[in-house]
Design an enzyme around this catalytic site. Structure first.
Site, PDB file in Angstrom:
ATOM      1  N   HIS A   1       1.740   5.120  -0.706  1.00  0.00           N
ATOM      2  CA  HIS A   1       1.379   6.506  -1.023  1.00  0.00           C
ATOM      3  C   HIS A   1       2.518   7.049  -1.888  1.00  0.00           C
ATOM      4  CE1 HIS A   1      -2.255   7.175   1.536  1.00  0.00           C
ATOM      5  NE2 HIS A   1      -1.844   5.993   1.970  1.00  0.00           N
TER       6      HIS A   1
ATOM      7  N   HIS B   1       0.870  -1.177   0.000  1.00  0.00           N
ATOM      8  CA  HIS B   1       0.000   0.000   0.000  1.00  0.00           C
ATOM      9  C   HIS B   1       0.907   1.228   0.000  1.00  0.00           C
ATOM     10  CE1 HIS B   1      -3.734   2.101   1.606  1.00  0.00           C
ATOM     11  NE2 HIS B   1      -2.811   2.936   2.077  1.00  0.00           N
TER      12      HIS B   1
ATOM     13  N   CYS C   1      -3.764  10.265   4.554  1.00  0.00           N
ATOM     14  CA  CYS C   1      -4.320   9.968   5.867  1.00  0.00           C
ATOM     15  C   CYS C   1      -4.407  11.274   6.645  1.00  0.00           C
ATOM     16  CB  CYS C   1      -3.437   8.964   6.609  1.00  0.00           C
ATOM     17  SG  CYS C   1      -4.063   8.667   8.267  1.00  0.00           S
TER      18      CYS C   1
END
Ligand code: HMG
Ligand code: MG
Length: 329
Positions: A233, A231, A264
């Protein structure tokens, strides 16, 4: 010169497969959850539902729909139950062959999710103490302890659980994160029963060598490659290089968000997830199947941009949009 326009070159990347790479991978689309959670403009629930439907129509088969977290902490997703009801009404939720995941930080969230019809959930913990505090108001051990009964309750009803592990590659407050700490929390997530682990570069600082180091450590702690997802970013533009390293390593599940939406709200300085369109451009160029229609996804990201008030961050969306405009003009 005849004045006849030359035929437009093909737009989609020509596939140039490499040996040793998978034929097909799973793209886990996190746009409706990670993508929207920090957007300051309130997005109406019917727009979120339409976003999910368009993603599925584009061929997405693994979708992160929303979070059943405290609405005080993540107000944008306060409508989680309404969104699920909207998607359940026409059978979108629970469609055959589609995996729909929702985040549940505690039993309260799990119960809300199950009453809303959730069939797959994700718990989320941090490899670092500061982010555990900032994101969940607890410690690393406290977050695992809160996740354990959720995973057990899910297992009792046959619900698979994704375990997110954040800050695997760096933390905005603590700086470097020891690979051994990542491996140890990953082990705990497996021990409590998570079926998949998604290793998060929450602030987008990872580089490919670091990815391999973390994957080695997590594998040495007992995780199988087919239990792992990554995952990334894309804060420093490294996400695709990191995906490629992970692909070569044998990982076959990749998180991304349409248009590159997302960050986030509790991780200072982090930008959006790797854009799904950028990921597809690379994967399809490698001849790897995803089942997702890149053009339809670009249309979806451009459509959503009209509601969120800023253009998609994805270079692939920008390039394909400019190309279409040039072809029309
Ligand atoms: P807290 O304030 O310590 O807990 O928050 P609390 O038990 O005192 O609850 C506060 C209030 O929320 C109470 O309401 C609870 O009832 C309520 P009040 O009594 O004040 O009216 N509450 C809930 N309401 C609805 N659903 C629930 C729920 N739980 C409590 N499930 C808590 C602790 C865990 C709740 C909070 O910290 C929280 O919700 N955090 C979530 C933050 C978040 O959404 N972060 C983004 C997702 S993680 C991420 O993006 C990273 C990831 O993408 C991977 C990566 O990139 O690395 C996954
Ligand atoms: Mg994230």
């Amino acid at each position: 010169m005849t004045g006849r326009a030359a035929p437009a070159p093909r737009v989609l990347p020509d596939p140039h497969p490499h040996t040793g790479l998978p034929v097909r991978v799973r793209v886990h689309e996190v746009g409706p959850r990670d993508g929207l959670q920090a957007e300051s403009t309130r997005i109406p629930v019917e727009v979120k539902a339409e976003f999910c439907r368009r993603l599925l129509a584009a061929g997405v088969t693994s979708l992160e729909v929303t979070s059943f977290v405290s609405p005080k902490w993540t107000p944008q997703l306060a409508d989680a139950a309404e969104l699920m009801a909207d998607l359940a009404a026409d059978g979108t939720l629970g469609r055959r062959g589609v995996r729909s995941v929702v985040l549940t930080p505690n039993l309260r969230g799990f119960e809300r999710a199950v009453s809303a019809g959730a069939r797959e959930i994700a718990v989320f913990v941090s490899a670092t103490e500061t982010f555990a505090h900032r994101n969940l108001n607890t410690t690393v051990a406290g977050a695992v302890a809160a996740a354990a009964p959720v995973v057990a309750a899910a297992a009792a009803t046959g619900i698979p659980v994704r375990g997110y592990l954040s800050m695997c590659f760096g933390d905005p407050w603590e700086g470097r994160v020891a690979v051994a700490d990542v491996a140890s929390v990953a082990r705990r997530l497996l021990d409590i029963g998570c079926t998949t682990l998604s290793l998060g570069d929450t602030i987008g600082v990872a580089t490919p060598g670091h990815v391999l180091e973390v994957l080695d450590a997590v594998r040495a702690a007992g995780a199988r490659a087919d239990q792992l997802a990554v995952h990334f970013h894309d804060t420093y533009g490294q996400a695709l290089a990191n995906v490629y390293a992970a692909l070569r390593y044998g990982i076959t599940e990749f998180d991304s968000s349409a248009g590159g939406l997302g960050r986030c709200p509790y991780a200072a300085g982090a930008t959006g997830n790797l854009a799904t369109e950028d990921l597809l451009w690379m994967l399809h160029g490698l001849g790897i199947e995803t089942g997702i229609d890149l053009d339809a996804l670009v249309d979806t990201s451009r459509w959503l941009a009209g509601y969120i008030g800023h253009p998609p961050a994805s270079p692939t969306v920008a390039a394909l949009t400019a190309r279409r405009a040039a072809e029309v003009g």
